[in-house]
Design an enzyme around this catalytic site. Sequence first.
Site, short mmCIF file in Angstrom:
data_model
loop_
_atom_site.label_atom_id
_atom_site.label_comp_id
_atom_site.label_asym_id
_atom_site.label_seq_id
_atom_site.Cartn_x
_atom_site.Cartn_y
_atom_site.Cartn_z
CB SER A 256 -0.96 -0.06 1.19
OG SER A 256 -2.00 0.87 1.01
CG ASP B 27 -3.72 -3.59 -4.02
OD1 ASP B 27 -3.71 -3.52 -5.27
OD2 ASP B 27 -4.73 -3.36 -3.34
CG HIS C 243 -5.43 -2.76 0.21
ND1 HIS C 243 -4.71 -2.39 -0.91
CD2 HIS C 243 -4.94 -2.00 1.23
CE1 HIS C 243 -3.83 -1.46 -0.57
NE2 HIS C 243 -3.94 -1.23 0.72
#
Length: 336
Positions: free
Chosen positions: A185, A209, A270
């Site tokens: 992230s 991600d 996610h």
Amino acid sequence: MKLLVVLLASVALCAGGAIPQIPGDNSHYVEGESRYIWMPDGEGKPHLVDLQAPPEEEILRTRNGANNQYWLYTRHNPTTPQILINGDANSVQSSNFQANRPTAVIAHGWNSDGNSEVNTLITSALLAVDDCNVIVLDWRSAASGLYTTSVLLVPNVGQHLGNFLQWLINTTGSSWTQIHLIGHSLGAHIMGNAGRHVWSQPWRITGLDPAGPQWGGNSNALNRFSGVHVESIHTDGGLLGIMDPISDADFYPNGGRNPQPGCFISTCSHSRAYELFASSVRTNHFVGRLCENFSQAENSQCTGSGLNMGNNILTKRGYVVIVTMSCIFKSRKSLH
Ligand SMILES: *[C@@H]1O[C@H](CO)[C@@H](O)[C@H](O)[C@H]1NC(C)=O
Ligand SMILES: *[C@@H]1O[C@H](CO)[C@@H](O)[C@H](O)[C@H]1NC(C)=O
């Protein structure tokens, strides 16, 4: 008059300003338009984020990469970290750091810390298959404000990490050819900044991600010039993750979007990126297929040559490719 108010309210809804009601469910979200999005913390608990919230001046002034902590794990200390301190050679010499072994570095995302699941899952997978050094970057100080604040602190946190790693290499005689940066992230963008900040290039960067909101077209985002081989695994593209191919090799398991198999909501999809990656480190069994174009990737229709997704092989190389994978597992329990 009443009618007008109702009309205005529905216009506001259409413009993406409505507050979404189901925690973790981002099905309302339109990239570049929506004001609110649910984001998970390090334990996966969803928090509602206002993407228009003004960044906190006080935090921007007082917190940055100087607050980074570097936690070393090795096979001699697989669960209890030793703290490495930038500029303190004794902290390295008295630790289990092995300069002749590869070093993997892990960066967590927003509202997380060095103990978050992304670190523990990946660290245990790495040490299970490799006698390597694992350094967990704990940047909770800069990660714990508003999301909009943390986004602005990412470049500085990454630059401090780059400086620390350069110092570590200088001090121990290790080399950038031994370094694999792994970030989830916002952590993926931190690794991009770390990689671009240093003289040489880290041999591998893996973005798990990479964060999407406020990163599309952002020049501080992870890109394929950040390391010798840059790879991304997209699992919640267009929502919490970025959908654009930004790496040398971009993998879109199950089309790269929510819902991933076994997930219903965006926050779950996610996290799937680091679960897949940890699993790939252990068994290296996910084979992507080269795509001819992006729409093939989105629709899991690629049939080109194979490229393994993830793993911890430092010499891994790829070209500019988009790779898709079909679903080969049903639930996260089956992953490890
Ligand atoms: C590392 O070594 C290089 C070459 O000797 C030097 O230019 C650089 O300033 C050093 N960097 C750090 C952070 O120690
Ligand atoms: C993508 O490539 C496939 C296979 O060559 C082709 O059938 C399809 O029309 C292409 N799609 C786009 C949007 O170019």
